[in-house]
Design an enzyme around this catalytic site. Structure first.
Site, PDB file in Angstrom:
ATOM      1  CE1 TYR A  56       3.795 -14.964  -2.549  1.00 31.58           C
ATOM      2  CE2 TYR A  56       4.966 -12.790  -1.684  1.00 31.58           C
ATOM      3  CZ  TYR A  56       3.750 -13.721  -1.804  1.00 31.58           C
ATOM      4  OH  TYR A  56       2.600 -13.264  -1.284  1.00 31.58           O
ATOM      5  NE  ARG A  59       6.561  -8.028  -3.853  1.00 31.98           N
ATOM      6  CZ  ARG A  59       6.321  -8.231  -2.660  1.00 31.98           C
ATOM      7  NH1 ARG A  59       5.362  -9.365  -2.007  1.00 31.98           N
ATOM      8  NH2 ARG A  59       6.490  -7.186  -1.684  1.00 31.98           N
ATOM      9  CD  GLN A  91       2.315  -3.643   8.543  1.00 31.25           C
ATOM     10  OE1 GLN A  91       1.185  -4.221   8.476  1.00 31.25           O
ATOM     11  NE2 GLN A  91       2.530  -2.419   8.551  1.00 31.25           N
ATOM     12  CG  ASN A  92       7.725  -2.845   4.241  1.00 30.96           C
ATOM     13  OD1 ASN A  92       6.348  -2.747   3.981  1.00 30.96           O
ATOM     14  ND2 ASN A  92       8.336  -1.619   4.223  1.00 30.96           N
ATOM     15  CG  HIS A 109       3.607  -9.412   7.462  1.00 29.58           C
ATOM     16  ND1 HIS A 109       2.774  -7.964   7.177  1.00 29.58           N
ATOM     17  CD2 HIS A 109       3.006  -9.465   8.611  1.00 29.58           C
ATOM     18  CE1 HIS A 109       1.763  -7.792   7.912  1.00 29.58           C
ATOM     19  NE2 HIS A 109       1.831  -8.588   8.780  1.00 29.58           N
ATOM     20  CB  CYS A 117      11.249 -26.432   5.392  1.00 31.02           C
ATOM     21  SG  CYS A 117      10.530 -28.333   5.165  1.00 31.02           S
ATOM     22  N   GLY A 175       4.413   4.854   7.039  1.00 31.80           N
ATOM     23  CA  GLY A 175       4.007   4.227   5.808  1.00 31.80           C
ATOM     24  C   GLY A 175       3.467   3.145   5.733  1.00 31.80           C
ATOM     25  CB  SER A 177      -3.117   1.405   4.613  1.00 31.89           C
ATOM     26  OG  SER A 177      -2.916  -0.055   4.713  1.00 31.89           O
ATOM     27  CB  ALA A 219       8.719   7.569   4.154  1.00 32.70           C
TER      28      ALA A 219
HETATM   29  N1  APR Z   1       5.873   8.137   2.056  1.00 30.63           N
HETATM   30  C1  APR Z   1       4.991   7.423   3.061  1.00 30.63           C
HETATM   31  N2  APR Z   1       4.119   6.783   3.064  1.00 30.63           N
HETATM   32  C2  APR Z   1       3.632   6.446   1.817  1.00 30.63           C
HETATM   33  C3  APR Z   1       4.175   6.878   0.772  1.00 30.63           C
HETATM   34  C4  APR Z   1       5.434   7.567   0.788  1.00 30.63           C
HETATM   35  N3  APR Z   1       6.409   7.721  -0.050  1.00 30.63           N
HETATM   36  N4  APR Z   1       3.782   6.128  -0.110  1.00 30.63           N
HETATM   37  C5  APR Z   1       2.550   5.583   0.260  1.00 30.63           C
HETATM   38  N5  APR Z   1       2.573   5.588   1.371  1.00 30.63           N
HETATM   39  C6  APR Z   1       1.518   5.099   2.562  1.00 30.63           C
HETATM   40  C7  APR Z   1       0.306   5.034   1.821  1.00 30.63           C
HETATM   41  O1  APR Z   1      -0.282   6.418   2.002  1.00 30.63           O
HETATM   42  C8  APR Z   1      -0.494   3.776   2.526  1.00 30.63           C
HETATM   43  O2  APR Z   1      -1.178   4.272   3.919  1.00 30.63           O
HETATM   44  O3  APR Z   1       1.901   3.941   2.650  1.00 30.63           O
HETATM   45  C9  APR Z   1       0.645   3.066   3.135  1.00 30.63           C
HETATM   46  C10 APR Z   1       0.778   1.618   2.312  1.00 30.63           C
HETATM   47  O4  APR Z   1      -0.441   0.957   2.551  1.00 30.63           O
HETATM   48  P1  APR Z   1      -0.716  -0.620   1.952  1.00 30.63           P
HETATM   49  O5  APR Z   1      -0.209  -0.498   0.568  1.00 30.63           O
HETATM   50  O6  APR Z   1      -1.647  -1.074   2.426  1.00 30.63           O
HETATM   51  O7  APR Z   1       0.829  -1.274   2.620  1.00 30.63           O
HETATM   52  P2  APR Z   1       0.921  -1.707   4.247  1.00 30.63           P
HETATM   53  O8  APR Z   1       0.206  -0.653   5.014  1.00 30.63           O
HETATM   54  O9  APR Z   1       2.351  -2.056   4.369  1.00 30.63           O
HETATM   55  O10 APR Z   1       0.054  -3.297   4.180  1.00 30.63           O
HETATM   56  C11 APR Z   1       0.129  -4.024   5.431  1.00 30.63           C
HETATM   57  O11 APR Z   1      -0.808  -5.847   4.255  1.00 30.63           O
HETATM   58  O12 APR Z   1      -1.148  -6.967   2.113  1.00 30.63           O
HETATM   59  C12 APR Z   1      -0.836  -6.978   3.437  1.00 30.63           C
HETATM   60  O13 APR Z   1       1.222  -8.259   4.288  1.00 30.63           O
HETATM   61  C13 APR Z   1       0.841  -7.156   3.666  1.00 30.63           C
HETATM   62  O14 APR Z   1       2.344  -6.106   4.937  1.00 30.63           O
HETATM   63  C14 APR Z   1       1.287  -5.906   4.202  1.00 30.63           C
HETATM   64  C15 APR Z   1      -0.077  -5.539   4.931  1.00 30.63           C
END
Ligand code: APR
Length: 232
Positions: A56, A59, A91-92, A109, A117, A175, A177, A219
């Protein structure tokens, strides 16, 4: 979208992808070279605190070299100008939404630029590296950890989010999954309460079938166009 007053927006890693911030489930399934379960669970933190804290730290340090993109900026404009209720649930853990100007924002998240703490539960703004056993400025216990909600832990502000979803006229997912709950279930809650539902994503998500409409694309293009369609 007539009659829309209250909007809830959910964002995931895809909204930051065009700012060169890695998504979680990209090609190879490794997250910046690590399996998610090795850096994002309470067991991982207990097993190898050095690895988790360093992951972390790396990042957090990267945040100084990335910028908000057109999607973040359009959402911030919507935040400023939308006359009804609006809640942006992300979620970011990056700070790109707030740097773009979003204020009505929840990091469900956690956040890279915060330390939690493990003893007293207080959260502290944190900019630099955070070694294991750093003393808490509030209670003095050497128990500061990254303020990241790990798998199996309760996300932040869930009651506030559930209330907003119950009042929403429109729920927009950008954005993400749709792989991780409870965020992946928000669309179902919104639909249950009668909201319109829209997905803006590069690829179909695991929850696409739940959305009244899905638009596929980056996006950085889809979000400004959608915000523009609201007259903002
Ligand atoms: N524009 C729009 N969507 C996009 C782009 C883009 N340029 N690039 C990627 N994506 C989409 C992908 O198609 C995918 O569906 O963003 C999504 C990213 O999915 P993940 O990598 O699974 O991220 P996320 O959905 O935020 O994960 C959720 O999982 O690991 C945990 O806590 C963590 O917050 C995170 C959570």
């Amino acid at each position: 979208m007539t009659g829309i007053r209250n909007i809830v927006i959910l964002t995931g890693a895809g909204v930051s992808a065009e700012s060169s911030v890695a998504t979680f489930r990209g090609p190879g399934g490794l997250w910046e070279g690590h399996r998610v379960e090795d850096v994002c669970t309470p067991r991982a933190l207990a097993r190898d605190p050095e690895l988790v804290h360093r992951f972390y730290d790396e990042r957090r340090a990267k945040l100084t070299s990335v910028e908000p993109n057109a999607a973040h900026r359009a959402l911030a404009r919507l935040d400023r100008e939308w006359p009804g209720e609006l809640l942006l649930v992300t979620q970011n853990v990056d700070d790109l939404h707030e740097r773009a100007g979003s204020r009505r924002l929840v990091h469900m998240h956690g956040e890279l630029k915060s330390a939690l703490c493990a003893a007293c539960g207080n959260r502290t703004a944190w900019e630099d590296s955070l070694p294991p056993e750093t003393e808490c400025p509030d209670c003095g216990t050497p128990a500061l950890r990254p303020d990241i909600v790990f798998f199996g832990e309760m996300p932040y502000q869930m009651e506030r989010i559930e209330r907003a979803l119950a009042e929403a006229d429109l729920f927009v997912s950008i954005g993400t999954s749709g792989a991780v709950y409870p965020a992946a279930g928000f669309v179902q809650t919104a639909r249950y309460h009668g909201a319109e539902t829209l997905e803006l994503n590069l690829d179909p998500s695991e929850g696409s079938a739940w959305f009244g409409e899905s638009r596929l694309g980056p996006a950085g293009e889809l979000v400004p166009a959608w915000v523009g369609s609201l007259g903002i």
